[in-house]
Design a protein around this motif. Structure first.
Motif, PDB file in Angstrom:
ATOM      1  N   SER A 106       0.849  -1.181   0.000  1.00  0.00           N
ATOM      2  CA  SER A 106       0.000   0.000   0.000  1.00  0.00           C
ATOM      3  C   SER A 106       0.891   1.238   0.000  1.00  0.00           C
ATOM      4  O   SER A 106       2.072   1.162   0.319  1.00  0.00           O
ATOM      5  CB  SER A 106      -0.930   0.004   1.205  1.00  0.00           C
ATOM      6  N   GLN A 107       0.309   2.360  -0.354  1.00  0.00           N
ATOM      7  CA  GLN A 107       1.097   3.590  -0.419  1.00  0.00           C
ATOM      8  C   GLN A 107       1.291   4.168   0.980  1.00  0.00           C
ATOM      9  O   GLN A 107       0.325   4.307   1.743  1.00  0.00           O
ATOM     10  CB  GLN A 107       0.397   4.606  -1.322  1.00  0.00           C
ATOM     11  N   VAL A 108       2.507   4.503   1.296  1.00  0.00           N
ATOM     12  CA  VAL A 108       2.837   5.062   2.607  1.00  0.00           C
ATOM     13  C   VAL A 108       3.768   6.241   2.422  1.00  0.00           C
ATOM     14  O   VAL A 108       4.625   6.245   1.540  1.00  0.00           O
ATOM     15  CB  VAL A 108       3.499   4.019   3.537  1.00  0.00           C
ATOM     16  N   THR A 109       3.606   7.231   3.265  1.00  0.00           N
ATOM     17  CA  THR A 109       4.454   8.414   3.159  1.00  0.00           C
ATOM     18  C   THR A 109       5.845   8.135   3.715  1.00  0.00           C
ATOM     19  O   THR A 109       6.849   8.498   3.122  1.00  0.00           O
ATOM     20  CB  THR A 109       3.812   9.594   3.913  1.00  0.00           C
ATOM     21  N   MET A 110       5.884   7.491   4.867  1.00  0.00           N
ATOM     22  CA  MET A 110       7.151   7.278   5.545  1.00  0.00           C
ATOM     23  C   MET A 110       7.513   5.798   5.567  1.00  0.00           C
ATOM     24  O   MET A 110       6.651   4.939   5.740  1.00  0.00           O
ATOM     25  CB  MET A 110       7.078   7.791   6.984  1.00  0.00           C
ATOM     26  N   MET A 111       8.806   5.550   5.394  1.00  0.00           N
ATOM     27  CA  MET A 111       9.344   4.203   5.575  1.00  0.00           C
ATOM     28  C   MET A 111      10.587   4.330   6.439  1.00  0.00           C
ATOM     29  O   MET A 111      11.310   5.336   6.374  1.00  0.00           O
ATOM     30  CB  MET A 111       9.687   3.555   4.230  1.00  0.00           C
ATOM     31  N   PHE A 112      10.805   3.323   7.251  1.00  0.00           N
ATOM     32  CA  PHE A 112      11.931   3.349   8.176  1.00  0.00           C
ATOM     33  C   PHE A 112      12.866   2.173   7.898  1.00  0.00           C
ATOM     34  O   PHE A 112      12.428   1.091   7.532  1.00  0.00           O
ATOM     35  CB  PHE A 112      11.447   3.253   9.630  1.00  0.00           C
ATOM     36  N   TRP A 113      14.145   2.410   8.120  1.00  0.00           N
ATOM     37  CA  TRP A 113      15.142   1.342   8.016  1.00  0.00           C
ATOM     38  C   TRP A 113      15.825   1.170   9.378  1.00  0.00           C
ATOM     39  O   TRP A 113      16.278   2.148   9.975  1.00  0.00           O
ATOM     40  CB  TRP A 113      16.188   1.672   6.962  1.00  0.00           C
ATOM     41  N   TYR A 114      15.867  -0.104   9.835  1.00  0.00           N
ATOM     42  CA  TYR A 114      16.480  -0.431  11.114  1.00  0.00           C
ATOM     43  C   TYR A 114      17.625  -1.421  10.903  1.00  0.00           C
ATOM     44  O   TYR A 114      17.648  -2.175   9.936  1.00  0.00           O
ATOM     45  CB  TYR A 114      15.461  -1.102  12.055  1.00  0.00           C
ATOM     46  N   ARG A 115      18.517  -1.437  11.868  1.00  0.00           N
ATOM     47  CA  ARG A 115      19.586  -2.437  11.899  1.00  0.00           C
ATOM     48  C   ARG A 115      19.496  -3.177  13.236  1.00  0.00           C
ATOM     49  O   ARG A 115      19.306  -2.553  14.284  1.00  0.00           O
ATOM     50  CB  ARG A 115      20.956  -1.770  11.771  1.00  0.00           C
ATOM     51  N   GLN A 116      19.647  -4.479  13.170  1.00  0.00           N
ATOM     52  CA  GLN A 116      19.682  -5.302  14.378  1.00  0.00           C
ATOM     53  C   GLN A 116      20.984  -6.078  14.385  1.00  0.00           C
ATOM     54  O   GLN A 116      21.117  -7.113  13.723  1.00  0.00           O
ATOM     55  CB  GLN A 116      18.483  -6.248  14.422  1.00  0.00           C
ATOM     56  N   GLN A 117      21.952  -5.581  15.119  1.00  0.00           N
ATOM     57  CA  GLN A 117      23.232  -6.260  15.220  1.00  0.00           C
ATOM     58  C   GLN A 117      23.107  -7.444  16.171  1.00  0.00           C
ATOM     59  O   GLN A 117      22.239  -7.453  17.059  1.00  0.00           O
ATOM     60  CB  GLN A 117      24.307  -5.281  15.695  1.00  0.00           C
ATOM     61  N   PRO A 118      23.958  -8.443  16.001  1.00  0.00           N
ATOM     62  CA  PRO A 118      23.864  -9.654  16.818  1.00  0.00           C
ATOM     63  C   PRO A 118      23.848  -9.330  18.309  1.00  0.00           C
ATOM     64  O   PRO A 118      24.722  -8.626  18.807  1.00  0.00           O
ATOM     65  CB  PRO A 118      25.119 -10.433  16.427  1.00  0.00           C
TER      66      PRO A 118
END
Lengths: 115, 114
Positions: free
Chosen positions: A27-39
């Motif tokens: 679906s269309q979204v204004t915001m997207m987030f990117w996360y990192r999960q280190q071990p």
């Protein structure tokens, strides 16, 4: 609810190379987030990607290392550049649920191993 | 700035036993509180949340969490766990003034044994 897919699901890369991770939302979204999960560590927000503008990076993350594209309202990419073993992590994208719910939907993640 | 502490990295329990996963947060502003769960080989999904109102919130699969403002805690409990509850559980907070940014704890791996 939003359905989020990520490609690749996992990859093993050599140091010094770059990997581009794709995130697709149904679906269309204004915001997207990117996360990192280190071990063994918590999820850390890398950046917020808005369509039509440059991504906003959190402290400790820079565009040269993690360039992000947001060509439309359903798609984004995160590139991990000039990789080192310290970049071995799970990378996740997410989108807000909206409607005053304040939580986020997450993609399945991309497990990256750098050798 | 906010921070979240999950003191227990792993919690092993037998099936049908009660369990409590601890979460404490630090914040100088009012926050919203969340528990997310990650089942094996699946993505993160919301388990329950506290936004306002009753400090005791429940999920559809029997988990509950209680917001304790004085102790800055949001512990997750279940009176009787199932094998299927085996997963990684993450506590998270967001600033009520900037709800886009979620701050996560390091996670607690719940392992339920038969």
């Amino acid at each position: 609810s939003a359905v989020i897919s990520q490609k690749p699901s996992r990859d093993i890369c050599q140091r010094g190379t770059s990997l581009t991770i794709q995130c697709q939302v149904d679906s269309q979204v204004t915001m997207m987030f990117w996360y990192r999960q280190q071990p063994g560590q918590s999820l850390t927000l890398i950046a917020t990607a808005n369509q039509g503008s440059e991504a906003t990076y959190e402290s400790g993350f820079v565009i040269d290392k993690f360039p992000i594209s947001r060509p439309n309202l359903t798609f984004s990419t995160l590139t991990v550049s000039n990789m080192s073993p310290e970049d071995s992590s799970i990378y996740l994208c997410s989108v807000p649920t909206g409607s005053g719910s304040y939580e986020q939907y997450f993609g399945p993640g991309t497990r990256l191993t750098v050798t | 700035a906010q921070s979240v502490t999950q003191l227990d990295s792993q919690v092993p329990v037998f099936e049908e036993a009660p369990v409590e996963l601890r979460c404490n947060y630090s914040s100088s502003v009012s926050v919203y509180l969340f528990w997310y769960v990650q089942y094996p080989n699946q993505g993160l999904q919301l388990l329950l949340k506290y936004l306002s109102g009753s400090t005791l919130v429940e999920s559809i699969n029997g988990f509950e969490a209680e917001f304790n403002k004085s102790q800055t805690s949001f512990h997750l409990r279940k009176p009787s766990v199932h094998i299927s509850d085996t997963a990684e559980y993450f506590c998270a907070v967001s600033d009520q003034r900037n709800t886009d940014k979620l701050i996560f704890g390091t996670g607690t791996r719940l392992q339920v044994f038969p």
